[in-house]
Design an enzyme around this catalytic site. Structure first.
Site, PDB file in Angstrom:
ATOM      1  N   GLY A  34       0.783  -1.235   0.000  1.00 55.83           N
ATOM      2  CA  GLY A  34       0.000   0.000   0.000  1.00 55.83           C
ATOM      3  C   GLY A  34       0.813   1.283   0.000  1.00 55.83           C
ATOM      4  N   SER A  35       2.086   1.214  -0.425  1.00 53.81           N
ATOM      5  CA  SER A  35       2.867   2.454  -0.429  1.00 53.81           C
ATOM      6  C   SER A  35       2.340   3.428  -1.489  1.00 53.81           C
ATOM      7  CB  SER A  35       4.356   2.175  -0.642  1.00 53.81           C
ATOM      8  OG  SER A  35       4.611   1.696  -1.943  1.00 53.81           O
ATOM      9  N   ASN A  36       1.813   2.905  -2.582  1.00 55.41           N
ATOM     10  CA  ASN A  36       1.223   3.814  -3.578  1.00 55.41           C
ATOM     11  C   ASN A  36      -0.056   4.453  -3.058  1.00 55.41           C
ATOM     12  OD1 ASN A  36       2.670   3.937  -6.320  1.00 55.41           O
ATOM     13  ND2 ASN A  36       2.835   1.783  -5.754  1.00 55.41           N
ATOM     14  N   ARG A  87     -13.531 -15.405 -11.042  1.00 47.76           N
ATOM     15  CA  ARG A  87     -13.070 -14.017 -11.190  1.00 47.76           C
ATOM     16  C   ARG A  87     -14.257 -13.094 -11.466  1.00 47.76           C
ATOM     17  NH1 ARG A  87      -7.581 -14.126 -11.574  1.00 47.76           N
ATOM     18  NH2 ARG A  87      -6.648 -15.960 -12.519  1.00 47.76           N
ATOM     19  N   MET A 112      -2.900  -7.557  -7.448  1.00 47.36           N
ATOM     20  CA  MET A 112      -2.183  -8.647  -8.105  1.00 47.36           C
ATOM     21  C   MET A 112      -3.135  -9.735  -8.597  1.00 47.36           C
ATOM     22  SD  MET A 112       0.685  -7.221  -7.926  1.00 47.36           S
ATOM     23  CE  MET A 112       1.912  -8.411  -8.454  1.00 47.36           C
ATOM     24  N   ARG A 113      -4.300  -9.322  -9.102  1.00 47.46           N
ATOM     25  CA  ARG A 113      -5.262 -10.262  -9.677  1.00 47.46           C
ATOM     26  C   ARG A 113      -5.618  -9.805 -11.089  1.00 47.46           C
ATOM     27  NH1 ARG A 113      -5.754 -14.664  -7.191  1.00 47.46           N
ATOM     28  NH2 ARG A 113      -7.761 -14.972  -8.208  1.00 47.46           N
ATOM     29  N   ASN A 129      -3.826   1.407 -13.761  1.00 51.27           N
ATOM     30  CA  ASN A 129      -2.941   0.465 -13.057  1.00 51.27           C
ATOM     31  C   ASN A 129      -1.531   1.027 -13.094  1.00 51.27           C
ATOM     32  OD1 ASN A 129      -2.119  -2.033 -11.844  1.00 51.27           O
ATOM     33  ND2 ASN A 129      -1.312  -2.670 -13.820  1.00 51.27           N
ATOM     34  N   HIS A 131       2.540  -0.387 -12.929  1.00 54.41           N
ATOM     35  CA  HIS A 131       3.328  -1.613 -13.079  1.00 54.41           C
ATOM     36  C   HIS A 131       4.810  -1.227 -13.026  1.00 54.41           C
ATOM     37  CE1 HIS A 131       4.146  -5.719 -14.253  1.00 54.41           C
ATOM     38  NE2 HIS A 131       5.002  -5.260 -15.153  1.00 54.41           N
TER      39      HIS A 131
HETATM   40  C1  GAR Z   1       4.085  -1.664  -7.093  1.00 52.46           C
HETATM   41  O1  GAR Z   1       5.459  -1.689  -7.345  1.00 52.46           O
HETATM   42  C2  GAR Z   1       3.314  -1.872  -8.378  1.00 52.46           C
HETATM   43  O2  GAR Z   1       3.962  -1.349  -9.483  1.00 52.46           O
HETATM   44  C3  GAR Z   1       3.222  -3.372  -8.448  1.00 52.46           C
HETATM   45  O3  GAR Z   1       2.992  -3.773  -7.119  1.00 52.46           O
HETATM   46  C4  GAR Z   1       3.668  -2.872  -6.242  1.00 52.46           C
HETATM   47  C5  GAR Z   1       2.734  -2.482  -5.129  1.00 52.46           C
HETATM   48  O4  GAR Z   1       3.402  -1.714  -4.170  1.00 52.46           O
HETATM   49  N1  GAR Z   1       2.165  -3.793  -9.303  1.00 52.46           N
HETATM   50  C6  GAR Z   1       2.268  -4.808 -10.161  1.00 52.46           C
HETATM   51  O5  GAR Z   1       3.250  -5.507 -10.251  1.00 52.46           O
HETATM   52  C7  GAR Z   1       1.036  -5.023 -11.041  1.00 52.46           C
HETATM   53  N2  GAR Z   1       1.334  -5.861 -12.142  1.00 52.46           N
HETATM   54  P1  GAR Z   1       2.597  -1.003  -3.003  1.00 52.46           P
HETATM   55  O6  GAR Z   1       1.642  -2.048  -2.449  1.00 52.46           O
HETATM   56  O7  GAR Z   1       3.642  -0.636  -2.003  1.00 52.46           O
HETATM   57  O8  GAR Z   1       1.875   0.177  -3.564  1.00 52.46           O
END
Ligand code: GAR
Length: 214
Positions: A34-36, A87, A112-113, A129, A131
């Site tokens: 959840g840092s984003n 799904r 991640m789904r 999204n 990535h």
């Molecule tokens: C992030 O680095 C994001 O780019 C990646 O998961 C991480 C979540 O970090 N997403 C993927 O790989 C999607 N295909 P966070 O939970 O700290 O925000």
């Protein structure tokens, strides 16, 4: 470790952030840390991103993102994919939850789904999204490991509109970072994540502004 590698290409943040008729109603979907989510919430708190996070949806009980949402005072709803027959059924529950909270923009932040058409079509053009690669390179799982294994000299992150194929769809914004000889997956991921936290709020604003202008 002290970070010495320079940012290679960091797109500038907006000098003036767009304001909308109403704050964007965001629904954040996350599976892990959840840092984003935190970065987006900070951008809103600072008055940059004109938005409200109306709900956080997470699918893993005990995911760090739940505690983060609580600290940020945000409603968080656990929709555990293991409890749904398919799904499609999970995404129906997600759409119902997003609608119940008045969400306009769906922001996948470490979700991640795979998602289905039911979710994408419920918010046409308004599902984003992030990535940790320069798409179209290295979609899917372990993107940072994939980049290191391929021996690339630059890596980065991408915010894109979501389409059915995993990690595909029109790009909204990318940031590029160098790969250095001593990089491990962890050090490169940390460098990429610093850019994710910069560009995701700006990319949300840019996507919404572009939509307003069409
Ligand atoms: C992030 O680095 C994001 O780019 C990646 O998961 C991480 C979540 O970090 N997403 C993927 O790989 C999607 N295909 P966070 O939970 O700290 O925000």
């Amino acid at each position: 470790m002290v970070e010495t590698a320079p940012n290679l290409i960091s797109p500038p943040l907006p000098a003036v952030w767009p304001r909308f008729d109403q704050p964007l109603g965001l629904g954040v979907m996350a599976s892990g840390n959840g840092s984003n989510l935190k970065a987006i919430a900070q951008s809103i708190h600072q008055g940059d991103l004109h938005a409200q996070i109306r709900v956080v949806i997470y699918n893993n009980p005990g995911a760090q993102v739940a505690a983060r949402a609580a600290r940020l005072g945000l409603p968080a709803v656990l929709l555990n994919h293991r409890e749904y027959a398919s799904r499609v059924a999970l995404d129906q529950a997600i759409v119902a939850t997003l609608n119940a909270h008045g969400v306009d923009w769906v922001v996948m932040a470490g979700w991640m789904r795979c998602v289905t058409a039911g979710l994408i079509d419920a918010f046409p053009g308004q599902v984003l999204n992030i990535h940790p690669s320069l798409l179209p390179s290295f979609p899917g799982l372990k993107a940072v490991d994939q980049a290191l294994a391929a021996g690339v000299t630059v890596a980065g992150c991408t915010v894109h509109h979501v389409e059915l194929a995993v990690d595909s769809g029109p790009v909204v914004m990318q940031a590029v970072v160098p790969v250095v000889a001593t990089d491990t997956p962890a050090s490169l991921q940390a460098r990429i994540q610093r850019q994710e936290h910069r560009i995701y709020p700006a990319a949300i604003a840019l996507a919404a502004e572009s939509r307003n202008c069409t």
